[in-house]
Write a protein that holds these residues in place. Structure first.
Motif, PDB file in Angstrom:
ATOM      1  N   PHE A  15      55.040  52.669  19.090  1.00  0.00           N
ATOM      2  CA  PHE A  15      55.123  52.716  20.543  1.00  0.00           C
ATOM      3  C   PHE A  15      55.646  51.385  21.083  1.00  0.00           C
ATOM      4  N   SER A  16      56.145  51.446  22.279  1.00  0.00           N
ATOM      5  CA  SER A  16      56.662  50.256  22.959  1.00  0.00           C
ATOM      6  C   SER A  16      55.514  49.551  23.681  1.00  0.00           C
ATOM      7  N   SER A  17      55.477  48.233  23.616  1.00  0.00           N
ATOM      8  CA  SER A  17      54.421  47.525  24.354  1.00  0.00           C
ATOM      9  C   SER A  17      54.794  46.061  24.529  1.00  0.00           C
ATOM     10  N   TYR A  18      53.965  45.366  25.287  1.00  0.00           N
ATOM     11  CA  TYR A  18      54.071  43.904  25.370  1.00  0.00           C
ATOM     12  C   TYR A  18      53.143  43.323  24.302  1.00  0.00           C
ATOM     13  N   THR A  19      53.684  42.365  23.550  1.00  0.00           N
ATOM     14  CA  THR A  19      52.889  41.727  22.482  1.00  0.00           C
ATOM     15  C   THR A  19      53.043  40.218  22.583  1.00  0.00           C
ATOM     16  N   GLU A  20      51.935  39.513  22.369  1.00  0.00           N
ATOM     17  CA  GLU A  20      52.082  38.069  22.199  1.00  0.00           C
ATOM     18  C   GLU A  20      51.216  37.608  21.037  1.00  0.00           C
ATOM     19  N   VAL A  21      51.485  36.406  20.553  1.00  0.00           N
ATOM     20  CA  VAL A  21      50.814  35.904  19.349  1.00  0.00           C
ATOM     21  C   VAL A  21      49.901  34.741  19.760  1.00  0.00           C
ATOM     22  N   VAL A  22      48.662  34.801  19.299  1.00  0.00           N
ATOM     23  CA  VAL A  22      47.696  33.736  19.595  1.00  0.00           C
ATOM     24  C   VAL A  22      48.087  32.477  18.819  1.00  0.00           C
ATOM     25  N   LYS A  23      48.220  31.350  19.534  1.00  0.00           N
ATOM     26  CA  LYS A  23      48.795  30.168  18.871  1.00  0.00           C
ATOM     27  C   LYS A  23      47.752  29.226  18.279  1.00  0.00           C
ATOM     28  N   ASP A  24      46.512  29.313  18.742  1.00  0.00           N
ATOM     29  CA  ASP A  24      45.515  28.401  18.145  1.00  0.00           C
ATOM     30  C   ASP A  24      44.113  28.987  18.292  1.00  0.00           C
ATOM     31  N   GLY A  25      43.154  28.279  17.711  1.00  0.00           N
ATOM     32  CA  GLY A  25      41.757  28.748  17.791  1.00  0.00           C
ATOM     33  C   GLY A  25      41.427  29.765  16.710  1.00  0.00           C
ATOM     34  N   ILE A  26      40.274  30.372  16.877  1.00  0.00           N
ATOM     35  CA  ILE A  26      39.727  31.233  15.831  1.00  0.00           C
ATOM     36  C   ILE A  26      40.620  32.446  15.538  1.00  0.00           C
ATOM     37  N   ALA A  27      41.392  32.863  16.552  1.00  0.00           N
ATOM     38  CA  ALA A  27      42.217  34.075  16.354  1.00  0.00           C
ATOM     39  C   ALA A  27      43.687  33.714  16.113  1.00  0.00           C
ATOM     40  N   MET A  28      43.933  32.453  15.738  1.00  0.00           N
ATOM     41  CA  MET A  28      45.327  31.987  15.568  1.00  0.00           C
ATOM     42  C   MET A  28      46.138  32.951  14.705  1.00  0.00           C
ATOM     43  N   GLY A  29      47.302  33.340  15.180  1.00  0.00           N
ATOM     44  CA  GLY A  29      48.183  34.240  14.427  1.00  0.00           C
ATOM     45  C   GLY A  29      47.981  35.704  14.762  1.00  0.00           C
ATOM     46  N   GLN A  30      46.919  36.019  15.506  1.00  0.00           N
ATOM     47  CA  GLN A  30      46.695  37.427  15.863  1.00  0.00           C
ATOM     48  C   GLN A  30      47.763  37.925  16.831  1.00  0.00           C
ATOM     49  N   THR A  31      48.202  39.152  16.641  1.00  0.00           N
ATOM     50  CA  THR A  31      49.128  39.760  17.611  1.00  0.00           C
ATOM     51  C   THR A  31      48.292  40.531  18.615  1.00  0.00           C
ATOM     52  N   ILE A  32      48.398  40.141  19.878  1.00  0.00           N
ATOM     53  CA  ILE A  32      47.684  40.835  20.950  1.00  0.00           C
ATOM     54  C   ILE A  32      48.647  41.881  21.515  1.00  0.00           C
ATOM     55  N   VAL A  33      48.388  43.132  21.200  1.00  0.00           N
ATOM     56  CA  VAL A  33      49.273  44.224  21.619  1.00  0.00           C
ATOM     57  C   VAL A  33      48.669  44.891  22.854  1.00  0.00           C
ATOM     58  N   ASP A  34      49.369  44.777  23.993  1.00  0.00           N
ATOM     59  CA  ASP A  34      48.842  45.307  25.263  1.00  0.00           C
ATOM     60  C   ASP A  34      49.168  46.803  25.361  1.00  0.00           C
ATOM     61  N   VAL A  35      48.562  47.562  24.491  1.00  0.00           N
ATOM     62  CA  VAL A  35      48.888  49.002  24.372  1.00  0.00           C
ATOM     63  C   VAL A  35      48.549  49.758  25.657  1.00  0.00           C
ATOM     64  N   GLU A  36      47.568  49.246  26.431  1.00  0.00           N
ATOM     65  CA  GLU A  36      47.188  49.946  27.685  1.00  0.00           C
ATOM     66  C   GLU A  36      47.937  49.404  28.892  1.00  0.00           C
ATOM     67  N   ASP A  37      48.859  48.444  28.639  1.00  0.00           N
ATOM     68  CA  ASP A  37      49.656  47.864  29.747  1.00  0.00           C
ATOM     69  C   ASP A  37      48.790  47.220  30.831  1.00  0.00           C
ATOM     70  N   PHE A  38      47.684  46.580  30.448  1.00  0.00           N
ATOM     71  CA  PHE A  38      46.845  45.876  31.423  1.00  0.00           C
ATOM     72  C   PHE A  38      47.648  44.828  32.187  1.00  0.00           C
ATOM     73  N   TRP A  39      48.534  44.109  31.442  1.00  0.00           N
ATOM     74  CA  TRP A  39      49.192  42.973  32.055  1.00  0.00           C
ATOM     75  C   TRP A  39      50.497  43.343  32.750  1.00  0.00           C
TER      76      TRP A  39
END
Ligand code: RIB
Ligand code: CA
Length: 323
Positions: free
Chosen positions: A259-283
């Protein structure tokens, strides 16, 4: 070359990168214009050596190999030599390949190629450091890019180097996030949700062994160490091969759905490298990714094996109880 899709393969060989290169080089739909190597599984120098080995194996030493970034944009390089072996190909320590075309300047090559080749795509199999650097240097030229397919990230599958992060984007989260935010085209994210389903099982490895030949021996040799790692690390019998799916999906979109979505990558901290996929289009942000969620693993495996062993295509098509 008429009808072929022009690609640059950016990779960090790596066992599964090497298998992905084999698939790409044995797929008539692709014209590989060059291979750019990036730091990741192993230091870049070793990745270049491993790339040459695959080119030698497939009589493709005419394809130029470009030495890329040796360190992530900001983080220190953390390799995956525990997984891929010190040499990046399962501790085989192959002798150095004689010949081949190795040049410096992977980032320059990417920029120059985008400026001169129409409908050029990039298949990225490692950290996105080379691509981020090229984008930083010349954002405009990326308007000519046809497609970017990236093996990396994870939507709902657990991470492989932290509870939430996939290796490529964890090694260089700044590079990955920069590409997702600045490419202005959708990144086709071939993440762990789909690649984890691509497993070279003992039966498939035995089939490869029985098909015989140089390519078969190479695959058996480089995957031994990887199979042991999978058992110790994840209790898996066999080994997950992530990168070949990115090549196969580029060639045949029907292999995966997403599916198409907005995604960004967490750059630091405990979740560093995680892809945050805004599947519900909150943002409500412009979609920058196609996130793949389902794969026909069996269809992939037939494609993979029949291209690597075309002379055995019929045997592979009719084999029972293996794929
Ligand atoms: O997480 C898997 C990815 O990281 C693959 O590309 C593998 O080669 C490593 O680069
Ligand atoms: Ca890789």
């Amino acid at each position: 070359m008429e009808g072929k899709r022009k690609v640059i393969i950016d990779c960090d060989p790596g066992i599964d990168d090497s298998l992905a290169l084999l698939l790409a080089l044995k797929s008539s739909e692709l014209e590989v214009k060059g291979i750019t190597v990036v730091c990741g599984n192993v230091p870049t120098k070793q990745g270049v050596e491993n790339t040459l080995k695959v080119l030698e194996l497939t009589n493709s030493l005419h394809i130029p190999v470009y030495f890329g970034e040796e360190n992530p944009l900001i983080r220190e390089l953390v390799t995956a030599q525990d997984t891929h072996g010190e040499d990046g190909v399962g501790q085989c320590f192959f002798s150095k390949v004689q010949g081949g075309i190795v040049r410096n300047g992977a980032v320059d090559f990417i920029i120059e190629s985008l400026g001169t080749e129409d409908k050029l795509s990039i298949i990225a199999l490692g950290p996105l450091t080379n691509l981020a650097k090229a984008l930083m240097r010349d954002k405009e030229v990326f308007n000519n890019l046809d497609e970017l397919v990236s093996m990396g990230g994870s939507f709902r599958s657990h991470g492989n180097c932290s509870p939430v992060a996939e290796f490529n984007y964890w090694v260089d989260p700044h590079g990955a996030d920069y590409v997702y935010k600045n490419l202005k085209k959708k990144v086709h994210m071939v993440g762990l949700d789909v690649t984890r389903k691509i497993v070279l099982t003992p039966n498939i490895l035995e089939l490869i062994n029985r098909l015989g030949g140089e390519v078969a021996k190479y695959i058996i040799d480089i995957t031994k160490f990887y199979v042991d790692f999978h058992w110790k690390q994840e209790g898996i019998i066999g080994c997950v091969i992530n990168d070949p799916l990115a090549v196969a999906y580029f060639i045949d979109r029907s292999l995966c759905s997403g599916f198409s979505s907005y995604t960004e990558v967490v750059k630091d901290g405990i979740a560093m490298g995680q892809t945050i996929v805004d599947v519900e289009d909150f943002w409500k942000k412009q979609h920058n990714s196609v996130v793949l969620q389902e794969v026909d693993a069996s269809k992939f495996m037939y494609m993979f094996l029949q291209r690597l062993f075309p002379e055995s295509a019929e045997v592979i098509a009719n084999i029972k109880g293996v794929i």
